[in-house]
Design an enzyme around this catalytic site. Structure first.
Site, PDB file in Angstrom:
ATOM      1  N   GLY A  74       0.830  -1.190   0.000  1.00  0.00           N
ATOM      2  CA  GLY A  74       0.000   0.000   0.000  1.00  0.00           C
ATOM      3  C   GLY A  74       0.870   1.248   0.000  1.00  0.00           C
ATOM      4  O   GLY A  74       2.095   1.191   0.056  1.00  0.00           O
ATOM      5  N   LYS A  76       2.347   5.101  -1.291  1.00  0.00           N
ATOM      6  CA  LYS A  76       2.835   5.725  -2.511  1.00  0.00           C
ATOM      7  C   LYS A  76       4.347   5.582  -2.606  1.00  0.00           C
ATOM      8  O   LYS A  76       4.913   4.595  -2.160  1.00  0.00           O
ATOM      9  CB  LYS A  76       2.373   7.177  -2.560  1.00  0.00           C
ATOM     10  CG  LYS A  76       0.848   7.298  -2.658  1.00  0.00           C
ATOM     11  CD  LYS A  76       0.418   8.627  -3.195  1.00  0.00           C
ATOM     12  CE  LYS A  76      -1.080   8.664  -3.476  1.00  0.00           C
ATOM     13  NZ  LYS A  76      -1.475   9.911  -4.146  1.00  0.00           N
ATOM     14  N   ILE A  77       5.010   6.567  -3.199  1.00  0.00           N
ATOM     15  CA  ILE A  77       6.438   6.439  -3.469  1.00  0.00           C
ATOM     16  C   ILE A  77       7.269   6.814  -2.249  1.00  0.00           C
ATOM     17  O   ILE A  77       6.896   7.702  -1.479  1.00  0.00           O
ATOM     18  CB  ILE A  77       6.848   7.302  -4.688  1.00  0.00           C
ATOM     19  CG1 ILE A  77       8.256   6.923  -5.169  1.00  0.00           C
ATOM     20  CG2 ILE A  77       6.761   8.796  -4.361  1.00  0.00           C
ATOM     21  CD1 ILE A  77       8.581   7.479  -6.539  1.00  0.00           C
ATOM     22  N   THR A  78       8.372   6.119  -2.066  1.00  0.00           N
ATOM     23  CA  THR A  78       9.303   6.455  -0.994  1.00  0.00           C
ATOM     24  C   THR A  78      10.707   6.072  -1.418  1.00  0.00           C
ATOM     25  O   THR A  78      10.918   5.489  -2.487  1.00  0.00           O
ATOM     26  CB  THR A  78       8.921   5.778   0.331  1.00  0.00           C
ATOM     27  OG1 THR A  78       9.684   6.356   1.399  1.00  0.00           O
ATOM     28  CG2 THR A  78       9.185   4.274   0.287  1.00  0.00           C
ATOM     29  N   GLY A 186       4.465   0.860   5.170  1.00  0.00           N
ATOM     30  CA  GLY A 186       3.659   0.396   4.043  1.00  0.00           C
ATOM     31  C   GLY A 186       3.489  -1.107   4.156  1.00  0.00           C
ATOM     32  O   GLY A 186       4.471  -1.830   4.320  1.00  0.00           O
ATOM     33  N   PHE A 198       8.389  -1.276   7.587  1.00  0.00           N
ATOM     34  CA  PHE A 198       8.727   0.094   7.990  1.00  0.00           C
ATOM     35  C   PHE A 198      10.128   0.469   7.524  1.00  0.00           C
ATOM     36  O   PHE A 198      10.968  -0.389   7.227  1.00  0.00           O
ATOM     37  CB  PHE A 198       8.634   0.237   9.513  1.00  0.00           C
ATOM     38  CG  PHE A 198       9.678  -0.549  10.272  1.00  0.00           C
ATOM     39  CD1 PHE A 198      10.947  -0.023  10.499  1.00  0.00           C
ATOM     40  CD2 PHE A 198       9.394  -1.814  10.769  1.00  0.00           C
ATOM     41  CE1 PHE A 198      11.915  -0.746  11.187  1.00  0.00           C
ATOM     42  CE2 PHE A 198      10.348  -2.550  11.461  1.00  0.00           C
ATOM     43  CZ  PHE A 198      11.614  -2.012  11.670  1.00  0.00           C
ATOM     44  N   CYS A 215       5.761   9.530   0.171  1.00  0.00           N
ATOM     45  CA  CYS A 215       4.465   8.968   0.587  1.00  0.00           C
ATOM     46  C   CYS A 215       3.283   9.769   0.048  1.00  0.00           C
ATOM     47  O   CYS A 215       2.159   9.635   0.539  1.00  0.00           O
ATOM     48  CB  CYS A 215       4.391   8.847   2.106  1.00  0.00           C
ATOM     49  SG  CYS A 215       5.732   7.876   2.827  1.00  0.00           S
TER      50      CYS A 215
END
Length: 265
Positions: A74, A76-78, A186, A198, A215
């Site tokens: 789940g 977004k981008i990190t 996520g 994490f 995120c």
């Protein structure tokens, strides 16, 4: 809950490539599903890499064409990379899985870890992860004698109404300066077993976050233990502390299935 197994996959010169760690996650996940292994937490450090969760928008990706690995978690981008402690708890939970409770347990372990180093952190209403709250703003904006109440919940696509309660700080509607995320979370759950996890910023080079909207959150910054404490902090220092708190929180948790509210007939 059964005893946790911790696997230290690699740090420093032995950092683990993201694809290798992802393959290992899937292998352990399959083994956990059939009870061949106990609940397991993979701990590691990655070389620099951007990963995009299922809800990442094209506009949130690096504008310079920097490669991004699309993953099945789940969020977004990190970014993951040197100076960041990454943990992938692979646990079998009662079904239907209460994902929010699982996220809260990970947050609690990381909040305790930061506290042991002298840094106060918090949850923030509507947002996952662990946060350093911005300093209070003495006076809210005033226009024409009216106090303006900018409530991000009205327009924030990343606000999750399930993330609320007395253990959460109120969402930042202008009463604080910029909040800073120190740990991202996520999760994916498949067949009742968790994956992903994490990333705790210990002493990374924060310039890596400049290429993305971490995120998908535009109105917050990025924190690290080293920057917030004003001294060098190493993963070697943090690793045993994080392990201890993860073990304490996860092994002693009272695991319950998610409560499904029945719709009135």
């Amino acid at each position: 809950m059964s005893e946790l197994r911790f696997v230290r996959m690699g740090f420093g010169a032995d950092r683990v490539e993201y694809q290798e760690a992802w393959d290992e996650q899937r292998r352990v996940h399959a083994a956990r599903f059939v009870d061949e292994v106990p609940d397991t937490v993979l701990l590691l450090e990655h070389p620099p890499v951007y990963t995009a969760g299922r809800r990442t928008e094209d506009s949130e990706r690096p504008l310079d064409g920097t490669p991004v690995i699309d993953v099945d978690r789940g969020g977004k981008i990190t970014w993951h990379g040197p100076g960041q402690l990454v943990g992938y708890p692979i646990q079998k939970l009662p079904r239907p899985v209460d994902v929010v409770a699982h996220v809260r347990r990970l947050e609690e372990a990381l909040i305790r870890t930061c506290a042991e180093f002298g840094l106060e952190t918090s949850r923030v209403e509507g947002r996952s992860g662990v946060w350093v709250l911005g300093d209070p703003v003495e006076q809210r904006p005033v226009l024409g004698g009216l106090s303006l109440d900018f409530d991000p919940r009205l327009s924030d696509d990343e606000f999750d109404p399930r993330l609320n309660g007395p253990e959460y700080a109120p969402s930042n509607a202008g009463q604080r300066r910029e909040d800073r995320k120190i740990a991202a979370i996520g999760i994916r759950v498949a067949k009742g077993v968790t994956m992903h996890g994490f990333a705790l910023n210990v002493n990374p080079d924060n310039k890596w976050f400049d290429k993305i909207i971490p995120c998908g959150i535009r109105d917050a910054g990025v924190a690290s233990l080293a920057n917030e404490l004003g001294r060098d902090v190493t993963i070697e220092e943090v690793l045993p502390v994080a392990e201890r708190h993860l073990r304490d929180v996860l092994e002693n948790a009272e695991l319950k299935p998610r409560v499904i509210e029945k719709t009135p007939a």
